[in-house]
Design a protein around this motif. Sequence first.
Motif, mmCIF file in Angstrom:
data_model
loop_
_atom_site.group_PDB
_atom_site.id
_atom_site.type_symbol
_atom_site.label_atom_id
_atom_site.label_comp_id
_atom_site.label_asym_id
_atom_site.label_seq_id
_atom_site.Cartn_x
_atom_site.Cartn_y
_atom_site.Cartn_z
ATOM 1 N N ILE A 200 -45.935 16.822 3.004
ATOM 2 C CA ILE A 200 -44.868 16.831 3.992
ATOM 3 C C ILE A 200 -43.911 15.031 3.731
ATOM 4 O O ILE A 200 -42.848 14.988 3.913
ATOM 5 C CB ILE A 200 -45.165 16.958 5.686
ATOM 6 C CG1 ILE A 200 -45.732 18.361 5.729
ATOM 7 C CG2 ILE A 200 -44.093 16.277 6.537
ATOM 8 C CD1 ILE A 200 -45.998 18.399 7.237
ATOM 9 N N THR A 201 -44.823 14.338 3.745
ATOM 10 C CA THR A 201 -44.293 12.736 3.389
ATOM 11 C C THR A 201 -43.488 12.889 2.308
ATOM 12 O O THR A 201 -42.491 12.303 1.903
ATOM 13 C CB THR A 201 -45.594 12.043 3.223
ATOM 14 O OG1 THR A 201 -46.015 11.960 4.481
ATOM 15 C CG2 THR A 201 -45.198 10.518 2.994
ATOM 16 N N ALA A 202 -44.004 13.294 1.008
ATOM 17 C CA ALA A 202 -43.476 13.533 -0.223
ATOM 18 C C ALA A 202 -42.076 14.175 -0.050
ATOM 19 O O ALA A 202 -40.946 13.787 -0.541
ATOM 20 C CB ALA A 202 -44.136 14.208 -1.305
ATOM 21 N N ALA A 203 -42.014 15.536 0.815
ATOM 22 C CA ALA A 203 -40.693 16.321 1.060
ATOM 23 C C ALA A 203 -39.757 15.247 1.561
ATOM 24 O O ALA A 203 -38.514 15.331 1.531
ATOM 25 C CB ALA A 203 -41.143 17.608 1.530
ATOM 26 N N GLU A 204 -40.101 14.578 2.652
ATOM 27 C CA GLU A 204 -39.423 14.015 3.640
ATOM 28 C C GLU A 204 -38.833 12.625 2.946
ATOM 29 O O GLU A 204 -37.651 12.234 3.104
ATOM 30 C CB GLU A 204 -40.156 13.360 4.840
ATOM 31 C CG GLU A 204 -40.444 14.634 5.865
ATOM 32 C CD GLU A 204 -41.170 14.139 6.835
ATOM 33 O OE1 GLU A 204 -41.889 12.858 6.934
ATOM 34 O OE2 GLU A 204 -41.304 14.617 8.017
ATOM 35 N N LYS A 205 -39.610 12.156 1.945
ATOM 36 C CA LYS A 205 -38.979 10.689 1.116
ATOM 37 C C LYS A 205 -38.053 11.307 0.276
ATOM 38 O O LYS A 205 -36.915 10.740 0.020
ATOM 39 C CB LYS A 205 -40.274 10.291 0.363
ATOM 40 C CG LYS A 205 -39.764 9.008 -0.332
ATOM 41 C CD LYS A 205 -41.089 8.470 -1.060
ATOM 42 C CE LYS A 205 -40.469 7.313 -1.872
ATOM 43 N NZ LYS A 205 -39.937 6.389 -1.003
ATOM 44 N N LEU A 206 -38.176 12.493 -0.270
ATOM 45 C CA LEU A 206 -37.150 13.099 -1.254
ATOM 46 C C LEU A 206 -35.685 13.548 -0.761
ATOM 47 O O LEU A 206 -34.835 13.145 -1.153
ATOM 48 C CB LEU A 206 -37.717 14.146 -1.906
ATOM 49 C CG LEU A 206 -36.736 15.073 -3.004
ATOM 50 C CD1 LEU A 206 -36.472 14.227 -4.071
ATOM 51 C CD2 LEU A 206 -37.569 16.385 -3.324
ATOM 52 N N GLU A 207 -36.020 13.858 0.689
ATOM 53 C CA GLU A 207 -34.795 14.288 1.366
ATOM 54 C C GLU A 207 -33.979 12.940 1.978
ATOM 55 O O GLU A 207 -32.580 12.972 2.050
ATOM 56 C CB GLU A 207 -35.207 15.034 2.517
ATOM 57 C CG GLU A 207 -35.371 16.646 1.969
ATOM 58 C CD GLU A 207 -35.783 17.634 3.306
ATOM 59 O OE1 GLU A 207 -34.726 18.345 3.591
ATOM 60 O OE2 GLU A 207 -36.656 17.491 3.898
ATOM 61 N N SER A 208 -34.802 12.089 2.520
ATOM 62 C CA SER A 208 -34.344 10.712 2.772
ATOM 63 C C SER A 208 -33.557 10.103 1.917
ATOM 64 O O SER A 208 -32.732 9.207 2.076
ATOM 65 C CB SER A 208 -35.501 10.077 3.468
ATOM 66 O OG SER A 208 -36.326 9.390 2.355
ATOM 67 N N GLU A 209 -34.088 10.017 0.711
ATOM 68 C CA GLU A 209 -33.136 9.419 -0.570
ATOM 69 C C GLU A 209 -31.986 9.883 -0.937
ATOM 70 O O GLU A 209 -30.957 9.265 -1.877
ATOM 71 C CB GLU A 209 -34.140 9.083 -1.861
ATOM 72 C CG GLU A 209 -35.263 8.431 -1.506
ATOM 73 C CD GLU A 209 -35.021 7.146 -1.014
ATOM 74 O OE1 GLU A 209 -33.941 6.542 -1.316
ATOM 75 O OE2 GLU A 209 -36.265 6.501 -0.652
ATOM 76 N N LEU A 210 -31.478 11.006 -0.223
ATOM 77 C CA LEU A 210 -30.196 11.547 -0.721
ATOM 78 C C LEU A 210 -28.997 11.044 0.287
ATOM 79 O O LEU A 210 -29.337 10.654 1.276
ATOM 80 C CB LEU A 210 -30.153 13.069 -0.621
ATOM 81 C CG LEU A 210 -31.043 13.895 -1.406
ATOM 82 C CD1 LEU A 210 -31.147 15.568 -1.003
ATOM 83 C CD2 LEU A 210 -30.733 13.884 -2.806
#
Length: 363
Positions: A200-210
Amino acid sequence: MGRGKRSLIAAAVAAVCAVTVLTVPGTAFAAPAPTPTPLPTTNPDLTLPPSSDTDLEAVRTRLDALYHDAAVATDAYNAAEEQAEKQSTEIVELAKKIAEGREALAGLKDRAGAAARAQYRGGGLPDEAKLVLSDSPGEFLDGAGRARQGQRATEGLLGEMTRTQQDLEQYAKDASAQWQKLEANRKAKATAQKKVEQQITAAEKLESELEQEERDRLTRLQEQAAQRAQTAWLDSGALAGVDSQAGPQGERAIAYATAQLGKPYVWGAEGPESFDCSGLTSQAWASAGVQVPRTSQEQWRQLTRVDVKDMRPGDLIVYFDDASHIALYLGDGKMIHAPRPGRTITVAGAGSMPILGVVRPDA
């Protein structure tokens, strides 16, 4: 978008890719998830972040894989938690049996001691001597009969003491075994929790960098992918002839589930303020008086399976080859589910994800 921002996003994407290929110890409760597909290198400048729809489609695929892995780990967590609760209950019951057995054994020992003292006070004379000394042979024979009854009672008492002692020993062994299982499931739960949080942390980080504009386009791509899958499913004729009505319990399960619309997905939750996918389905059917397993994989394994063409509202639709997601069928090609972290309980197309099969809790 500035190049500095684009480099930061590229670094974040690379970091997420590295996280998703780390191996995490599995558990006995969930099937291994498929290895996520690597991001395509369609952009010749690999330092640039996703900008085209093609690159965003790759991000969507990566996010789907991350959240899928999180769902598998959530199922493992839920299963370990359920088993730990069961073992804790069994340990408590065994402790009660041990306490009761010790109390019974103490009472038996008191009775045995009283019998031994009575025999001692009787002088321990042999029967032949008692017959010679007796003034009345009839009284002696009556006494001898009572003595034999007493002897049998004593033998029964000793046998009961032996069985009680054996029971106590078995209870102690069972309690020790359950304790070991409890500890193993606590470790399995901790391992699963760590993996859930990593994904979940990895997914949230990926989305937050967009950028916001990219996130908006990503949302549209996700909606379009779900719609394409739903359309293909409907066009396949999967619902041809499906016109069954929900049973009384199915109607109650549907009423419960629809009352939760808008509540957030939280992994490991089963209400009342938040749910994960199997938490929603298990609680919906519990409200209808039907107890079903806690996890989506166990719901798939234990409940009665029906053909898609025979499904009716209230049935549970199981998704993906590893049964890592589950939803409640509403009818008319729609289902209600708790999708994933960051989303809320919603109604969606029943064919918007790959269907593994259908199960019926009230079969």
